[in-house]
Design an enzyme around this catalytic site. Structure first.
Site, PDB file in Angstrom:
ATOM      1  CD  GLU A 116      31.717  13.953  15.997  1.00  0.00           C
ATOM      2  OE1 GLU A 116      31.687  13.091  16.893  1.00  0.00           O
ATOM      3  OE2 GLU A 116      32.250  13.746  14.892  1.00  0.00           O
ATOM      4  CB  CYS A 136      27.814  16.552   4.474  1.00  0.00           C
ATOM      5  SG  CYS A 136      28.532  17.414   3.045  1.00  0.00           S
ATOM      6  CB  CYS A 143      33.644  12.149   3.549  1.00  0.00           C
ATOM      7  SG  CYS A 143      33.289  13.286   4.901  1.00  0.00           S
ATOM      8  CD  GLU A 192      30.611  22.500   0.291  1.00  0.00           C
ATOM      9  OE1 GLU A 192      31.517  21.663   0.452  1.00  0.00           O
ATOM     10  OE2 GLU A 192      30.844  23.686  -0.001  1.00  0.00           O
ATOM     11  CG  LEU A 249      41.061  19.182  -7.567  1.00  0.00           C
ATOM     12  CD1 LEU A 249      39.931  20.039  -8.105  1.00  0.00           C
ATOM     13  CD2 LEU A 249      42.395  19.648  -8.148  1.00  0.00           C
ATOM     14  CG  HIS A 250      39.632  14.981  -2.706  1.00  0.00           C
ATOM     15  ND1 HIS A 250      40.639  15.437  -1.867  1.00  0.00           N
ATOM     16  CD2 HIS A 250      38.466  15.263  -2.055  1.00  0.00           C
ATOM     17  CE1 HIS A 250      40.092  15.967  -0.783  1.00  0.00           C
ATOM     18  NE2 HIS A 250      38.793  15.891  -0.869  1.00  0.00           N
ATOM     19  CB  CYS A 370      40.290  15.261   7.217  1.00  0.00           C
ATOM     20  SG  CYS A 370      41.411  16.584   7.597  1.00  0.00           S
TER      21      CYS A 370
HETATM   22  N1  SAH Z   1      32.565  19.832   2.652  1.00  0.00           N
HETATM   23  C1  SAH Z   1      33.757  20.638   2.747  1.00  0.00           C
HETATM   24  C2  SAH Z   1      34.161  20.829   4.180  1.00  0.00           C
HETATM   25  C3  SAH Z   1      34.655  19.571   4.875  1.00  0.00           C
HETATM   26  S1  SAH Z   1      36.354  19.706   4.894  1.00  0.00           S
HETATM   27  C4  SAH Z   1      34.863  20.011   1.913  1.00  0.00           C
HETATM   28  O1  SAH Z   1      34.724  18.861   1.529  1.00  0.00           O
HETATM   29  O2  SAH Z   1      35.821  20.689   1.597  1.00  0.00           O
HETATM   30  C5  SAH Z   1      36.894  18.157   5.246  1.00  0.00           C
HETATM   31  C6  SAH Z   1      38.142  17.847   4.468  1.00  0.00           C
HETATM   32  O3  SAH Z   1      38.529  16.498   4.793  1.00  0.00           O
HETATM   33  C7  SAH Z   1      37.882  17.871   2.970  1.00  0.00           C
HETATM   34  O4  SAH Z   1      38.999  18.265   2.245  1.00  0.00           O
HETATM   35  C8  SAH Z   1      37.550  16.429   2.734  1.00  0.00           C
HETATM   36  O5  SAH Z   1      37.646  16.091   1.407  1.00  0.00           O
HETATM   37  C9  SAH Z   1      38.564  15.743   3.626  1.00  0.00           C
HETATM   38  N2  SAH Z   1      38.214  14.352   3.931  1.00  0.00           N
HETATM   39  C10 SAH Z   1      37.003  13.792   3.906  1.00  0.00           C
HETATM   40  N3  SAH Z   1      37.072  12.484   4.213  1.00  0.00           N
HETATM   41  C11 SAH Z   1      38.370  12.210   4.442  1.00  0.00           C
HETATM   42  C12 SAH Z   1      39.065  11.031   4.832  1.00  0.00           C
HETATM   43  N4  SAH Z   1      38.444   9.884   5.014  1.00  0.00           N
HETATM   44  N5  SAH Z   1      40.397  11.131   4.994  1.00  0.00           N
HETATM   45  C13 SAH Z   1      41.043  12.302   4.828  1.00  0.00           C
HETATM   46  N6  SAH Z   1      40.431  13.448   4.475  1.00  0.00           N
HETATM   47  C14 SAH Z   1      39.101  13.398   4.284  1.00  0.00           C
END
Ligand code: SAH
Length: 378
Positions: A116, A136, A143, A192, A249-250, A370
């Protein structure tokens, strides 16, 4: 998830760094450098300047229909089109929201894999969010993409074609708000990017190469987002491509990050932040730190304090924290933070002078926000 990938053990998915080898997508004009294009055109027995004409149609004019290439003889057009512009992406579905200014496209690739992309139009800019892998392998539990496992890497041209489609539709005035152009590309769709490094860097080069040999975008408008594959972050810093780096980071502590971003067991918080800081120093680009706010999981005031501490390198001038309210995904037990907790988190960072914003999320109602991209066909 119907695109089920890796096997689940104790509710946890394995980390998958290398994609299963599948039949390669056909080679496309957007996979080649300018030199390779000239050689390929000459190899077909045509004059080298035809390569420049084709590039002008594809990258500058966004014209993929050979009928429009009126400066080329008809028989040359058809041969060039069928050799160099094989259809890579077939639109399987499209969803829009925000009065037509957010558009999510579901693409079917040549082998049936689905990905997508999301086009988000704002008053002053238009951002294409592109996928770099089908699925991924990073297995982040919040995610939707991560829950489906990794199908395969995308090719450079498959990535570029997502941007070209958005650019063409904006150019032709097909998106609400009148004609426009793609100003920003974010590698925040499925996959990723750093686990598909070569194709991603190749795609970035096609985006920033000036017209007519590339799309002529500014590297400053491009963001590559990663869970933190440290060796690849170090490598990206040496490419001479000053794109913005975003780190997912999270969590500021390894104990929690090991759970939220499983790759943390390979490269921990300190190692990732160090690599990000080096990236900022080398490229002079401010790094984005992405931090999803999940209710009662990572949104406590003490974690805001710890986040500030972990990011400090003398000061916080090298970094910008992007807080993202968690978007719901199927089967997840987690929800977005309470408003007061979010506000306190922001306050704690601001008090120390950490640059911070809360991301305005688009596309939630079409599962285009996201973490919601799962490429489900029905
Ligand atoms: N794999 C890479 C590229 C994807 S970016 C990465 O993780 O950075 C997608 C972004 O959305 C990332 O920052 C990811 O952590 C965030 N994300 C994933 N699931 C999410 C959710 N359920 N709610 C909000 N953000 C989310």
């Amino acid at each position: 998830m119907e695109n089920g990938g890796g096997s689940a053990t104790r509710g946890e998915l394995p980390l998958v760094f290398s994609a299963p080898r599948r039949g390669k997508p056909p080679q496309h004009w957007a996979d080649l450098t300018a030199t390779e294009r000239r050689e390929a055109v000459e190899g077909l027995g045509h004059r080298a300047f035809r390569a420049r004409q084709l590039s002008a149609h594809y990258f500058a004019g966004l014209r993929t229909d050979p009928a429009e290439w009126t400066d080329l003889p008809a028989e040359v057009r058809d041969e060039l089109a069928s050799t160099f512009l094989p259809p890579l992406l077939t639109r399987a579905r499209e969803l829009t929201c925000d009065d037509g200014t957010t558009v999510k496209s579901l693409w079917r690739l040549h082998d049936g894999a689905t990905v997508e992309s999301v086009l988000m139009r704002y008053p002053d800019r238009a951002t294409m969010c592109v996928s770099s892998q089908a699925g991924c392998g990073m297995a982040c539990p919040f995610c939707a993409t991560g829950q489906g496992g990794l199908q395969r890497n995308m090719s450079t041209a498959e990535i570029v074609e997502q941007v070209v489609d958005g650019a063409r539709r904006l150019d032709r005035g097909e998106i609400a708000g009148g004609p426009g152009r793609v100003s920003n590309v974010v590698f925040m769709g499925m996959g990723e990017p750093m686990a598909n490094y070569k194709a991603v860097v190749g795609a970035v080069r096609q985006l920033v190469t000036p017209n007519p040999d590339g799309l002529g975008m500014s590297a400053r408008g491009i963001t590559v987002s990663t869970v933190g594959l440290v060796p690849r972050i170090q490598q990206l810093a040496t490419e001479g491509l000053p794109v913005t780096l975003a780190i997912s980071l999270h969590a500021p502590d390894d104990e929690l990050r090991d759970e939220l971003v499983p790759v943390n067991t390979r490269w921990n918080v300190d190692e990732v932040v160090d690599a990000a800081w080096e990236y900022a120093k080398i490229t002079k680009r401010r790094v984005s730190i992405e931090y999803i706010l999940i209710k009662d999981i990572n949104d406590q005031a003490h974690r805001a304090d710890l986040l500030a501490k972990v990011l400090r390198r003398g000061n916080w001038g090298w970094v910008h924290v992007n807080l993202i309210p968690l978007n719901p995904t199927p089967g997840s037990k987690w929800t977005a933070s309470r408003r007061e907790d979010e506000e306190e988190f922001v306050r704690r960072l601001e008090k120390r002078g950490v640059p911070v914003t809360v991301r305005d999320t688009r596309g939630r109602e079409i599962d285009g926000a996201c973490g919601q991209l799962a490429a489900q066909v029905v």
